[in-house]
Write an enzyme that holds these catalytic residues in place. Structure first.
Site, PDB file in Angstrom:
ATOM      1  N   ASP A  13      -3.260 -16.934  21.893  1.00  0.00           N
ATOM      2  CA  ASP A  13      -2.021 -16.129  21.651  1.00  0.00           C
ATOM      3  C   ASP A  13      -1.503 -18.540  21.279  1.00  0.00           C
ATOM      4  OD1 ASP A  13      -2.035 -14.374  22.495  1.00  0.00           O
ATOM      5  OD2 ASP A  13      -0.895 -14.294  24.565  1.00  0.00           O
ATOM      6  N   ASN A  45      -7.057  -9.291  29.443  1.00  0.00           N
ATOM      7  CA  ASN A  45      -5.458  -9.889  30.147  1.00  0.00           C
ATOM      8  C   ASN A  45      -6.187  -8.287  31.758  1.00  0.00           C
ATOM      9  OD1 ASN A  45      -4.502 -10.877  28.759  1.00  0.00           O
ATOM     10  ND2 ASN A  45      -2.367 -10.092  27.910  1.00  0.00           N
ATOM     11  N   GLU A 146      -6.532  -2.378  21.107  1.00  0.00           N
ATOM     12  CA  GLU A 146      -7.153  -3.061  19.794  1.00  0.00           C
ATOM     13  C   GLU A 146      -7.786  -3.233  19.302  1.00  0.00           C
ATOM     14  OE1 GLU A 146      -3.242  -5.956  21.470  1.00  0.00           O
ATOM     15  OE2 GLU A 146      -4.908  -7.005  22.364  1.00  0.00           O
ATOM     16  N   THR A 229       4.817   4.179  32.566  1.00  0.00           N
ATOM     17  CA  THR A 229       5.678   2.930  33.121  1.00  0.00           C
ATOM     18  C   THR A 229       6.815   3.215  31.973  1.00  0.00           C
ATOM     19  OG1 THR A 229       4.432   1.026  31.431  1.00  0.00           O
ATOM     20  CG2 THR A 229       3.294   1.756  33.544  1.00  0.00           C
ATOM     21  N   GLY A 234      10.412   1.469  36.456  1.00  0.00           N
ATOM     22  CA  GLY A 234       9.347   1.766  37.809  1.00  0.00           C
ATOM     23  C   GLY A 234       8.378   2.586  36.369  1.00  0.00           C
ATOM     24  N   THR A 258       5.918 -10.855  29.437  1.00  0.00           N
ATOM     25  CA  THR A 258       4.275 -10.367  29.189  1.00  0.00           C
ATOM     26  C   THR A 258       3.651 -10.166  30.262  1.00  0.00           C
ATOM     27  OG1 THR A 258       5.423 -11.848  27.282  1.00  0.00           O
ATOM     28  CG2 THR A 258       2.899 -11.443  27.666  1.00  0.00           C
ATOM     29  N   ASP A 262      -0.247  -5.167  31.608  1.00  0.00           N
ATOM     30  CA  ASP A 262      -1.580  -5.664  31.457  1.00  0.00           C
ATOM     31  C   ASP A 262      -2.173  -5.471  33.243  1.00  0.00           C
ATOM     32  OD1 ASP A 262      -2.496  -4.976  28.905  1.00  0.00           O
ATOM     33  OD2 ASP A 262      -1.975  -7.349  28.866  1.00  0.00           O
ATOM     34  N   GLY A 297       3.938 -16.823  30.442  1.00  0.00           N
ATOM     35  CA  GLY A 297       3.099 -16.493  29.459  1.00  0.00           C
ATOM     36  C   GLY A 297       2.096 -15.303  29.754  1.00  0.00           C
ATOM     37  N   SER A 301       0.235 -15.557  33.651  1.00  0.00           N
ATOM     38  CA  SER A 301       1.158 -14.928  35.098  1.00  0.00           C
ATOM     39  C   SER A 301       0.808 -14.650  35.963  1.00  0.00           C
ATOM     40  CB  SER A 301       1.803 -14.988  34.036  1.00  0.00           C
ATOM     41  OG  SER A 301       1.741 -13.579  33.785  1.00  0.00           O
TER      42      SER A 301
HETATM   43  N1  ATP Z   1      12.036  -6.298  34.517  1.00  0.00           N
HETATM   44  C1  ATP Z   1      11.323  -5.954  35.409  1.00  0.00           C
HETATM   45  N2  ATP Z   1      11.023  -5.897  37.213  1.00  0.00           N
HETATM   46  C2  ATP Z   1      10.417  -5.633  37.950  1.00  0.00           C
HETATM   47  N3  ATP Z   1       9.221  -5.433  38.095  1.00  0.00           N
HETATM   48  C3  ATP Z   1       8.774  -5.010  36.184  1.00  0.00           C
HETATM   49  C4  ATP Z   1       9.525  -5.432  35.399  1.00  0.00           C
HETATM   50  N4  ATP Z   1       9.103  -4.991  33.919  1.00  0.00           N
HETATM   51  C5  ATP Z   1       8.265  -4.681  34.099  1.00  0.00           C
HETATM   52  N5  ATP Z   1       7.760  -4.119  35.664  1.00  0.00           N
HETATM   53  C6  ATP Z   1       6.642  -3.682  36.185  1.00  0.00           C
HETATM   54  O1  ATP Z   1       5.491  -3.771  35.624  1.00  0.00           O
HETATM   55  C7  ATP Z   1       5.083  -2.193  35.209  1.00  0.00           C
HETATM   56  C8  ATP Z   1       4.916  -2.221  33.790  1.00  0.00           C
HETATM   57  O2  ATP Z   1       6.052  -2.410  32.646  1.00  0.00           O
HETATM   58  P1  ATP Z   1       6.204  -2.183  31.364  1.00  0.00           P
HETATM   59  O3  ATP Z   1       6.489  -0.289  31.504  1.00  0.00           O
HETATM   60  O4  ATP Z   1       6.986  -2.886  30.246  1.00  0.00           O
HETATM   61  O5  ATP Z   1       4.766  -2.465  30.820  1.00  0.00           O
HETATM   62  P2  ATP Z   1       4.508  -2.794  29.236  1.00  0.00           P
HETATM   63  O6  ATP Z   1       5.085  -2.224  27.985  1.00  0.00           O
HETATM   64  O7  ATP Z   1       3.020  -2.353  29.144  1.00  0.00           O
HETATM   65  O8  ATP Z   1       4.444  -3.755  29.565  1.00  0.00           O
HETATM   66  P3  ATP Z   1       3.958  -4.672  28.222  1.00  0.00           P
HETATM   67  O9  ATP Z   1       4.034  -4.839  27.398  1.00  0.00           O
HETATM   68  O10 ATP Z   1       5.645  -5.803  28.131  1.00  0.00           O
HETATM   69  O11 ATP Z   1       2.980  -5.955  29.107  1.00  0.00           O
HETATM   70  C9  ATP Z   1       6.197  -1.551  35.653  1.00  0.00           C
HETATM   71  O12 ATP Z   1       6.039  -0.178  35.685  1.00  0.00           O
HETATM   72  C10 ATP Z   1       6.906  -2.070  36.867  1.00  0.00           C
HETATM   73  O13 ATP Z   1       6.405  -1.531  37.661  1.00  0.00           O
HETATM   74  K     K Z   2       4.672 -13.096  32.390  1.00  0.00           K
END
Ligand code: ATP
Ligand code: K
Length: 312
Positions: A13, A45, A146, A229, A234, A258, A262, A297, A301
């Protein structure tokens, strides 16, 4: 010892922070110290998350995929070794670049990402065929989209032949056939990906209707459970054995989401192969990803097991 095999992408990245993006033909300076380099790719990741959630080294995580014979590829492999991930199946290929995501982030937070699949595109069916014995010996394989879709289909076929459980994270999303879905034990899309997998691009999946869409994905043949997700809301899960429910995200101040998905997937997979039940595994994954969103990151992270358990 439990064994998890991730077959997927590895990306460098390259992030540039700027006040505003240059127009065509224009050159602009980034913000001071605006450049940073990170390790990413959904496959790598998720391998890192699975590895960091292993207390007492009781799970071996293996990564399979392709990088270029270049500095990015070497740095990605070094990073995986730091997390004790077995990279003996990762191929370093001459004459092609490692996958790269060039990310321009404007001060407003708006970002533009240019992705070059590079060596990730070389994860072809012949390469996956060579992984047959390691797929057969694994307790779970984790796949994303991917790498070429035909290679994902091949991995599903081999895993099914050897009764190896599969977790598929359909990201970036495509419409998936019932045949592919019925070869998955766990399907973990986010809300947007779930809609695309179902070919329902005009619907918004929310906390209120997640059950309906998760059940539809289960009806298409996913064997054990579908988990959608829902970002800061949540996640919602339904299982073949009838368990279902909403798991709220932890209330935290997000700095950079980000790697949230994962982290969730790697941590969940690790718990499942350790024999933890579905709901408890999802609660643990929820805690892990809440830490990831509080740090900048991708791979950097993702928390360790001891950080997660010391959260209580
Ligand atoms: N702002 C937030 N605060 C607390 N927990 C979060 C937050 N965003 C995501 N999570 C947790 O991480 C999980 C996965 O997030 P998300 O649904 O955004 O997946 P994603 O879209 O695949 O994520 P990304 O592509 O950003 O890695 C959620 O189910 C939740 O438990
Ligand atoms: K992060």
């Amino acid at each position: 010892m439990n064994r998890i095999l991730v077959i997927g992408s590895l990306n460098a990245d390259l992030v540039m922070r700027t006040k505003a993006c240059p127009k065509a033909g224009e050159t602009v300076h980034s913000l001071d110290n605006g450049f940073s380099q990170g390790l990413g790719g959904k496959g790598a990741n998720q391998a890192v998350a699975a590895a960091r959630m292993t207390p007492d080294d009781n799970t071996k995580v293996m990564m399979a995929g392709c990088v270029g014979e270049d500095a990015f590829g070497r740095t990605l492999l070094e990073g995986l070794h730091t997390d004790k991930i077995d990279t003996s199946h990762v191929q370093s290929v001459k004459g092609i670049s490692t996958g790269v995501a060039m990310i321009i982030v404007e001060q407003t937070g708006e970002n533009r990402i240019l992705l070059s699949a590079g060596a990730n595109g070389l994860v072809d069916e012949t390469y996956v065929d060579k992984l047959e014995s390691v797929i057969a010996e694994s307790d779970m394989i984790i796949l994303q989209l991917e790498i070429p879709i035909a290679s994902v289909a091949k991995a599903l076929e081999i895993a099914n032949k050897h009764n190896t459980p599969v977790l598929l994270n359909p990201a970036p999303a495509f419409f998936l056939s019932d045949d592919m879905l019925s070869k998955c034990d766990y399907l973990v899309p986010n809300e947007h990906e779930a809609a695309i997998v179902l070919n329902e691009t005009n619907v918004d999946i929310t906390v209120d209707n997640a059950e309906k869409y998760a059940l539809r994905l289960l009806e298409k043949g996913v064997r054990k459970a579908v988990i959608i997700t829902l970002g800061s809301h949540g996640s919602y899960f339904v299982s073949r054995s009838g368990a279902k429910g909403f798991l709220p995200a932890a209330k935290v101040k997000a700095v950079d989401t980000t790697g949230a998905g994962d982290t969730f997937i790697g941590a969940f997979a690790n718990q499942i192969v350790s024999g933890i039940d579905l709901k408890a595994a999802l609660e643990f994954a929820t805690k892990c990803s809440a830490i990831t969103v509080q740090r900048a990151g991708a791979q950097s992270s993702i928390p360790t097991y001891s950080e997660v358990v010391s959260m209580n």
